[in-house]
Design an enzyme around this catalytic site. Structure first.
Site, PDB file in Angstrom:
ATOM      1  N   SER B  97       0.845  -1.175   0.000  1.00  0.00           N
ATOM      2  CA  SER B  97       0.000   0.000   0.000  1.00  0.00           C
ATOM      3  C   SER B  97       0.888   1.234   0.000  1.00  0.00           C
ATOM      4  O   SER B  97       1.906   1.263   0.690  1.00  0.00           O
ATOM      5  CB  SER B  97      -0.858  -0.025   1.268  1.00  0.00           C
ATOM      6  OG  SER B  97      -1.776   1.027   1.246  1.00  0.00           O
ATOM      7  N   HIS B 101       2.186  12.293  -0.131  1.00  0.00           N
ATOM      8  CA  HIS B 101       1.784  13.688   0.083  1.00  0.00           C
ATOM      9  C   HIS B 101       2.982  14.566  -0.261  1.00  0.00           C
ATOM     10  O   HIS B 101       4.011  14.512   0.408  1.00  0.00           O
ATOM     11  CB  HIS B 101       1.387  13.915   1.537  1.00  0.00           C
ATOM     12  CG  HIS B 101       0.213  13.096   1.971  1.00  0.00           C
ATOM     13  ND1 HIS B 101      -1.087  13.448   1.667  1.00  0.00           N
ATOM     14  CD2 HIS B 101       0.129  11.934   2.662  1.00  0.00           C
ATOM     15  CE1 HIS B 101      -1.912  12.537   2.163  1.00  0.00           C
ATOM     16  NE2 HIS B 101      -1.212  11.606   2.768  1.00  0.00           N
ATOM     17  N   HIS B 111      -2.648   7.230  -4.353  1.00  0.00           N
ATOM     18  CA  HIS B 111      -2.716   6.055  -3.488  1.00  0.00           C
ATOM     19  C   HIS B 111      -2.821   4.813  -4.355  1.00  0.00           C
ATOM     20  O   HIS B 111      -3.484   4.824  -5.399  1.00  0.00           O
ATOM     21  CB  HIS B 111      -3.955   6.171  -2.606  1.00  0.00           C
ATOM     22  CG  HIS B 111      -4.423   4.870  -2.051  1.00  0.00           C
ATOM     23  ND1 HIS B 111      -5.551   4.236  -2.513  1.00  0.00           N
ATOM     24  CD2 HIS B 111      -3.909   4.082  -1.086  1.00  0.00           C
ATOM     25  CE1 HIS B 111      -5.700   3.102  -1.850  1.00  0.00           C
ATOM     26  NE2 HIS B 111      -4.741   2.983  -0.979  1.00  0.00           N
ATOM     27  N   ASN B 113      -2.926   0.321  -3.855  1.00  0.00           N
ATOM     28  CA  ASN B 113      -2.866  -0.851  -2.986  1.00  0.00           C
ATOM     29  C   ASN B 113      -3.222  -2.072  -3.812  1.00  0.00           C
ATOM     30  O   ASN B 113      -4.152  -2.034  -4.613  1.00  0.00           O
ATOM     31  CB  ASN B 113      -3.873  -0.686  -1.827  1.00  0.00           C
ATOM     32  CG  ASN B 113      -4.170  -2.000  -1.110  1.00  0.00           C
ATOM     33  OD1 ASN B 113      -5.271  -2.549  -1.247  1.00  0.00           O
ATOM     34  ND2 ASN B 113      -3.216  -2.520  -0.376  1.00  0.00           N
ATOM     35  N   ARG B 115      -3.577  -6.432  -3.054  1.00  0.00           N
ATOM     36  CA  ARG B 115      -3.605  -7.338  -1.903  1.00  0.00           C
ATOM     37  C   ARG B 115      -4.164  -8.703  -2.282  1.00  0.00           C
ATOM     38  O   ARG B 115      -4.929  -8.826  -3.247  1.00  0.00           O
ATOM     39  CB  ARG B 115      -4.453  -6.737  -0.785  1.00  0.00           C
ATOM     40  CG  ARG B 115      -5.870  -6.395  -1.230  1.00  0.00           C
ATOM     41  CD  ARG B 115      -6.650  -5.593  -0.196  1.00  0.00           C
ATOM     42  NE  ARG B 115      -8.002  -5.282  -0.657  1.00  0.00           N
ATOM     43  CZ  ARG B 115      -8.339  -4.180  -1.350  1.00  0.00           C
ATOM     44  NH1 ARG B 115      -7.424  -3.272  -1.637  1.00  0.00           N
ATOM     45  NH2 ARG B 115      -9.562  -3.991  -1.756  1.00  0.00           N
ATOM     46  N   HIS B 145      -5.213   7.766 -15.914  1.00  0.00           N
ATOM     47  CA  HIS B 145      -6.260   6.826 -16.345  1.00  0.00           C
ATOM     48  C   HIS B 145      -5.789   5.946 -17.508  1.00  0.00           C
ATOM     49  O   HIS B 145      -6.123   4.765 -17.562  1.00  0.00           O
ATOM     50  CB  HIS B 145      -7.545   7.587 -16.715  1.00  0.00           C
ATOM     51  CG  HIS B 145      -8.371   7.936 -15.518  1.00  0.00           C
ATOM     52  ND1 HIS B 145      -9.181   7.016 -14.893  1.00  0.00           N
ATOM     53  CD2 HIS B 145      -8.502   9.082 -14.812  1.00  0.00           C
ATOM     54  CE1 HIS B 145      -9.780   7.592 -13.864  1.00  0.00           C
ATOM     55  NE2 HIS B 145      -9.390   8.851 -13.785  1.00  0.00           N
TER      56      HIS B 145
END
Lengths: 273, 273
Positions: B97, B101, B111, B113, B115, B145
């Protein structure tokens, strides 16, 4: 048992008076900045979101970095409860809520809220006050608790002890494995005679209005270092986490479609993570 | 269908490689600060709290104000699910993850992530990536995108569109009545052949590792005003609110007794309210 229009008026008179006394105290402590009052009104929304209104009182000064004292009264079709018994019933909720973030790291954060609720055919009152010092002073903790104990003295024996324990439980932060501060009192779902309940809310809020400014006056001009100030900003993160992850009042407000700006007045002015 | 030890090893190799590539990118962008890696281990706790371990990689620099890339792998007796089907079953969860900033208000937060989860007899993969610019640049949004769309190109037709819509829905902030940024993709509960699923996680995370640093490089040295910087700090409040009030990953971590410091690496370094 329903709150009458007269009951609601009486409660709002108390809440506005608390707000006014707090505003005067904030301005006296800051010495320069003034409380800015902003009224808001909101039509009921879709999905049973609440309608109503209120007044935010916010001060941002050099001594009082950010403090708020908000009064609101909202109604809605569906109480957004976690509590099964009250879930999705029509409701009325009114209260006064205050949180203070001082610039000086020696001056504690404190919070107080008193409220009346009507859900379906039942009304009750709730509230509490708690102290969250970054630098802990036993004298402040003792004074704060003594004032709240006195406010409970008109209630049945053991009331203060019970509400003090409730506060410690409520403000426990599981992921930090610590309480958020040095406690206070917390109570909810108090039912019975309206006049007696309102008198208790008056006693609690008036105790807070008296004792907390005294504590601030003796801490807000103490010397501190840059390291103290920086640590205070990180420590405020815990306060922000508690408000956003666990606090039922914040959750209730956000989920019921309350006034976002008013709800987030409680957030610390500057936080570091 | 169980994840084999070999599956878990393969997943962790991918996650660690993503972490390493991100760390190199952060250091290149900052030009000065280094990523500090901290490993943690945790025995399983009471109440079915998870045990496991991981490595946080955190950089705090002058250009990259705070960025983290964390790898973790935990097991527990009771999956702390909101999802009824999986609630309270034994589980394994591992992932990487990252959140960044940047100091410069022109450089977007992002961001990502990915998993893998095993709960009871079922395993699945999930993940996503999203971009949250304070100052919006259509070029950045388009590039971000496009990279994610390419990562989905090996999947069945319509996959990118579906995961893009899922992202918009997931990152909607009800109390702000807006999405948190300009979107990306989000997906969960993808079941099937492990090798194919892991290849998809590789494609998504590698797309992010490639495109996001490019976006940062063209924004992180643009001129800005004090007002821009101050507004950025208030705007970050929304990010903090989303993480703490709504984000399932944060909630999962805090409620399952995860490593608090690692979970809160995602929080912005400085926030104003």
């Amino acid at each position: 048992m329903h709150l009458t229009p007269a009951h609601k008026d009486q409660a709002l008179v108390l809440f506005k008076s608390v707000q006014q006394r707090l505003a005067a105290a904030f301005e006296a402590i800051d010495g320069e900045a003034k409380v800015v009052f902003t009224s808001w009104e909101k039509a009921p929304g879709a999905n049973g979101q609440s309608g109503g209104g209120g007044t935010m009182g916010v001060i941002r000064g050099k001594v009082v970095e950010k403090a708020g004292a908000n009064v609101s009264a909202v109604t809605g079709d569906k109480y957004p409860a976690l509590e099964g018994e009250y879930k999705d019933k029509p409701y009325f909720a009114a209260g006064v809520s205050t949180i203070t973030h001082m610039f000086n790291p020696h001056a504690p954060i404190a919070h107080m809220n008193v409220r009346v609720l009507q859900v379906g055919d039942i009304f009750w009152v709730g509230g509490g006050a708690d102290l969250t010092p970054f630098k802990r002073y036993p004298e402040d903790t003792a004074d704060f608790h003594r004032a709240l104990q006195e406010a409970c003295s008109g209630q049945e024996s053991g009331t203060y002890e019970k509400y003090k324990a409730w506060c410690d439980e409520y403000f426990y932060i599981p992921h930090r494995q610590s309480t958020r501060g040095v406690g206070g009192i917390f109570f909810d779902y108090l039912k019975g005679d309206f006049a007696a309940l309102l008198a208790f809310l008056d006693a609690v809020s008036s105790a807070y209005v008296r004792v907390y400014p005294q504590i601030l006056q003796r801490r807000c001009h103490l010397p501190y270092t840059d390291v103290d100030k920086d640590q205070q900003l990180y420590w405020r993160g815990r306060y922000a986490e508690f408000n956003l992850v666990y606090d039922r009042g914040t959750k209730f407000g956000l989920l019921s479609g309350g006034h976002t700006e008013a709800i987030l007045v409680s957030m610390p002015p500057v936080v570091k993570w």
